[in-house]
Design a protein around this motif. Structure first.
Motif, PDB file in Angstrom:
ATOM      1  N   UNK A 143       0.860  -1.192   0.000  1.00  0.00           N
ATOM      2  CA  UNK A 143       0.000   0.000   0.000  1.00  0.00           C
ATOM      3  C   UNK A 143       0.892   1.236   0.000  1.00  0.00           C
ATOM      4  N   UNK A 144       0.777   2.046  -1.037  1.00  0.00           N
ATOM      5  CA  UNK A 144       1.609   3.231  -1.175  1.00  0.00           C
ATOM      6  C   UNK A 144       0.893   4.443  -0.597  1.00  0.00           C
ATOM      7  N   UNK A 240      -4.504   7.540  -9.744  1.00  0.00           N
ATOM      8  CA  UNK A 240      -5.151   7.109 -10.977  1.00  0.00           C
ATOM      9  C   UNK A 240      -5.762   5.718 -10.836  1.00  0.00           C
ATOM     10  N   UNK A 241      -5.322   4.942  -9.857  1.00  0.00           N
ATOM     11  CA  UNK A 241      -5.871   3.612  -9.575  1.00  0.00           C
ATOM     12  C   UNK A 241      -5.725   3.349  -8.084  1.00  0.00           C
ATOM     13  N   UNK A 384      10.106  -6.449 -10.694  1.00  0.00           N
ATOM     14  CA  UNK A 384      10.041  -5.417 -11.731  1.00  0.00           C
ATOM     15  C   UNK A 384       8.602  -5.012 -12.004  1.00  0.00           C
ATOM     16  N   UNK A 385       7.725  -5.993 -12.123  1.00  0.00           N
ATOM     17  CA  UNK A 385       6.316  -5.707 -12.389  1.00  0.00           C
ATOM     18  C   UNK A 385       5.715  -4.867 -11.271  1.00  0.00           C
ATOM     19  N   UNK A 392       4.397   3.968 -11.922  1.00  0.00           N
ATOM     20  CA  UNK A 392       3.302   4.516 -12.717  1.00  0.00           C
ATOM     21  C   UNK A 392       2.313   5.261 -11.829  1.00  0.00           C
ATOM     22  N   UNK A 393       2.069   4.713 -10.646  1.00  0.00           N
ATOM     23  CA  UNK A 393       1.167   5.364  -9.692  1.00  0.00           C
ATOM     24  C   UNK A 393       1.717   6.710  -9.253  1.00  0.00           C
ATOM     25  N   UNK A 394       3.055   6.805  -9.146  1.00  0.00           N
ATOM     26  CA  UNK A 394       3.702   8.040  -8.704  1.00  0.00           C
ATOM     27  C   UNK A 394       3.982   8.997  -9.861  1.00  0.00           C
ATOM     28  N   UNK A 395       3.811   8.517 -11.103  1.00  0.00           N
ATOM     29  CA  UNK A 395       4.100   9.362 -12.259  1.00  0.00           C
ATOM     30  C   UNK A 395       5.576   9.493 -12.546  1.00  0.00           C
ATOM     31  N   UNK A 396       6.344   8.425 -12.297  1.00  0.00           N
ATOM     32  CA  UNK A 396       7.799   8.425 -12.507  1.00  0.00           C
ATOM     33  C   UNK A 396       8.144   7.364 -13.536  1.00  0.00           C
TER      34      UNK A 396
END
Length: 482
Positions: A143-144, A240-241, A384-385, A392-396
């Motif tokens: 959980x981020x 975004x998700x 990696x996945x 992607x969640x962080x926009x990096x």
């Protein structure tokens, strides 16, 4: 199996949460995960629940209270999973596509990994916990949470405390329920994670009768700070998700205990039986003959007395006292235990350090590591996945780099790298040296650049000092010549 579509159809969310938790704790995956926790703590369930039986003269099995019942549990499960986890992520993770240079007041240069900085100072430790639990349970969830005050953090949700709700069409996790209870007599808490926020619930009676204790809240809080007002919350927003990402320990998506358990149980049972035989067979037994026949009840009492006191009487035509000893099949059991141990390591793809001789070359060491490398490749793909989904969640946009934590003939490897140094750049040379981690490379390069800069400045100063001075007389003579 309850899914995200079932959740959407349900109007009574509290009732759905109770049913989802109940279904989860009765699932086969949950039971395997609980057993994996026991084996991870060196509590072999098969050995601890094993009861030695004997059969009465009527053929009825009964517990043998007179027999030794040592329970010796091995540590294979924890040892091998720790080895695989530490081999890949023991040195942490690094990134190379998102760095920046920072200079202090003394103009000393430092290279900063901005991606690693954004993930927070605890990310390496949290990633290691995620990977280990993903191995022993088959799946683990990260959980981020972004927090400008406490810092960004990856929180770990184990399979035994999280129920995922997957989309029936895409197979993507769209929601999830985390639940915990510190004691059976205490309330149970649950948090429902959805794409548009999270809601908290509480139950005073296990996983039944949940009530909402906190309304749905967004995942991110926008805070502005000023000198006069301090920190002020100005808004909320979501990702975004859903910011809960599943991590699978392998492409099989199952616990490492599956398939490994029979070998561990066999080893522990034989090892425990070895210790029991040492206790049961260590004495000399005396058999007294010429004391007549016995009934069935007397035969059972005869056996019990023989095992307790190591002496009994038997009536025969001729009086006789005969000592007996029992030899333990030591060699056969020792050989079989060694065989099982070897099979456990081979099937798991672990490295048995006893197979590497002292002074072995890197070729021999690489050959011993081959099975572990193959398993680590699969695990690295899963990591990696997970990290790519998190970035992607962080926009990096960046790529994770791992340096595997392995033993080697460091002198041989260092000599090989230095022999090719004239064809390689400094960064490549440092990355190939076995005693330097990925995180140390940038600081070493920065220090070398600083040393080169200081040497250049010093050499420039020395050149200026060696220039001959020109006095007024020399200038006058020069004008006369012109």
């Amino acid at each position: 199996m309850l899914t995200f579509q079932d959740f959407e159809k349900e109007t009574d969310k509290e009732s759905f949460i109770s049913n989802a938790i109940s279904e989860h704790i009765h699932s086969n995956e949950y039971k395997i995960a609980k057993s994996a926790d026991e084996y991870d703590h060196q509590r072999n369930e098969t050995v601890y629940n094993y009861v030695r039986l004997i059969f009465s003269t009527l053929g009825t099995p009964i517990e043998d209270f007179t027999a030794s019942n040592n329970k010796i549990a091995s540590n294979f499960f924890h040892r091998l999973n720790t080895q695989r986890c530490e081999y890949l992520v023991g040195n942490g993770v690094s990134f190379s596509d998102n760095t920046k240079e920072v200079y202090d007041d003394g103009r000393n240069r430092t290279v900063i990994d901005q991606t690693k900085e954004a993930l927070g100072s605890r990310f390496d430790n949290d990633l290691k916990e995620l990977v280990y639990n993903g191995l022993i349970h088959g799946v683990c969830y990260g959980y981020w949470a972004e927090d400008t005050r406490k810092g960004n953090r990856l929180y770990i949700f184990k399979l035994t405390e999280f129920k995922a709700l997957f989309d029936e069409e895409t197979g993507v996790m769209r929601a999830g329920i985390r639940f915990w209870q510190i004691d059976d007599t205490k309330p149970m808490y649950a948090v429902l994670y959805e794409e548009d926020g999270y809601t908290k619930y509480k139950s005073e009676s296990g996983f039944a009768n949940f009530v909402e204790i906190q309304a749905k809240k967004s995942y991110k809080t926008i805070v502005n700070s000023s000198e006069f007002d301090g920190e002020v919350v100005v808004g909320e927003e979501n990702y975004s998700s859903i910011p809960v990402i599943p991590f699978y320990g392998s492409r099989l998506k199952q616990s490492t205990l599956v398939g490994m358990r029979p070998g561990i149980d066999s080893f522990d049972l034989i090892n425990s039986g070895f210790a029991n035989d040492l206790s049961d067979c260590a004495q000399i037994y005396w058999l007294l003959e010429n004391y007549g026949g016995m009934s069935d009840a007397e035969i059972e009492r005869f056996r019990d007395r023989l095992k307790f006191n190591h002496i009994a009487v038997a009536d025969t035509d001729e009086g006789k006292i005969t000592p007996y000893t029992q030899e333990i099949p030591y060699a056969a059991r020792k050989e079989y235990l060694a065989h099982i141990r070897s099979c456990i390591y081979e099937d798991f793809g672990g490295l048995d350090v006893h197979t590497i001789a002292a002074g072995a070359t890197n070729d021999h060491i690489d050959a011993a590591y081959q099975p572990m490398d193959e398993e680590a490749d699969d695990l690295e793909y899963q990591i990696h996945e997970f990290i790519q989904q998190l970035l992607d969640l962080m926009g990096i946009e960046d790529t994770p780099i791992f340096k595997r934590n392995r033993i080697s003939n460091q002198k041989e490897q260092t000599d090989m790298v230095l022999s090719a140094a004239e064809y390689l750049d400094d960064e490549t040379i440092l990355s190939k040296l076995p005693f330097i981690t990925v995180d140390e490379i940038y600081s070493i390069l920065a220090n070398k650049d600083e040393e080169d800069r200081e040497m250049f400045i010093n050499s420039s100063d020395n050149t200026a000092d060696e220039t001959p001075a020109v006095n007024d007389e020399d200038l006058e003579n020069n004008e006369e010549l012109k």
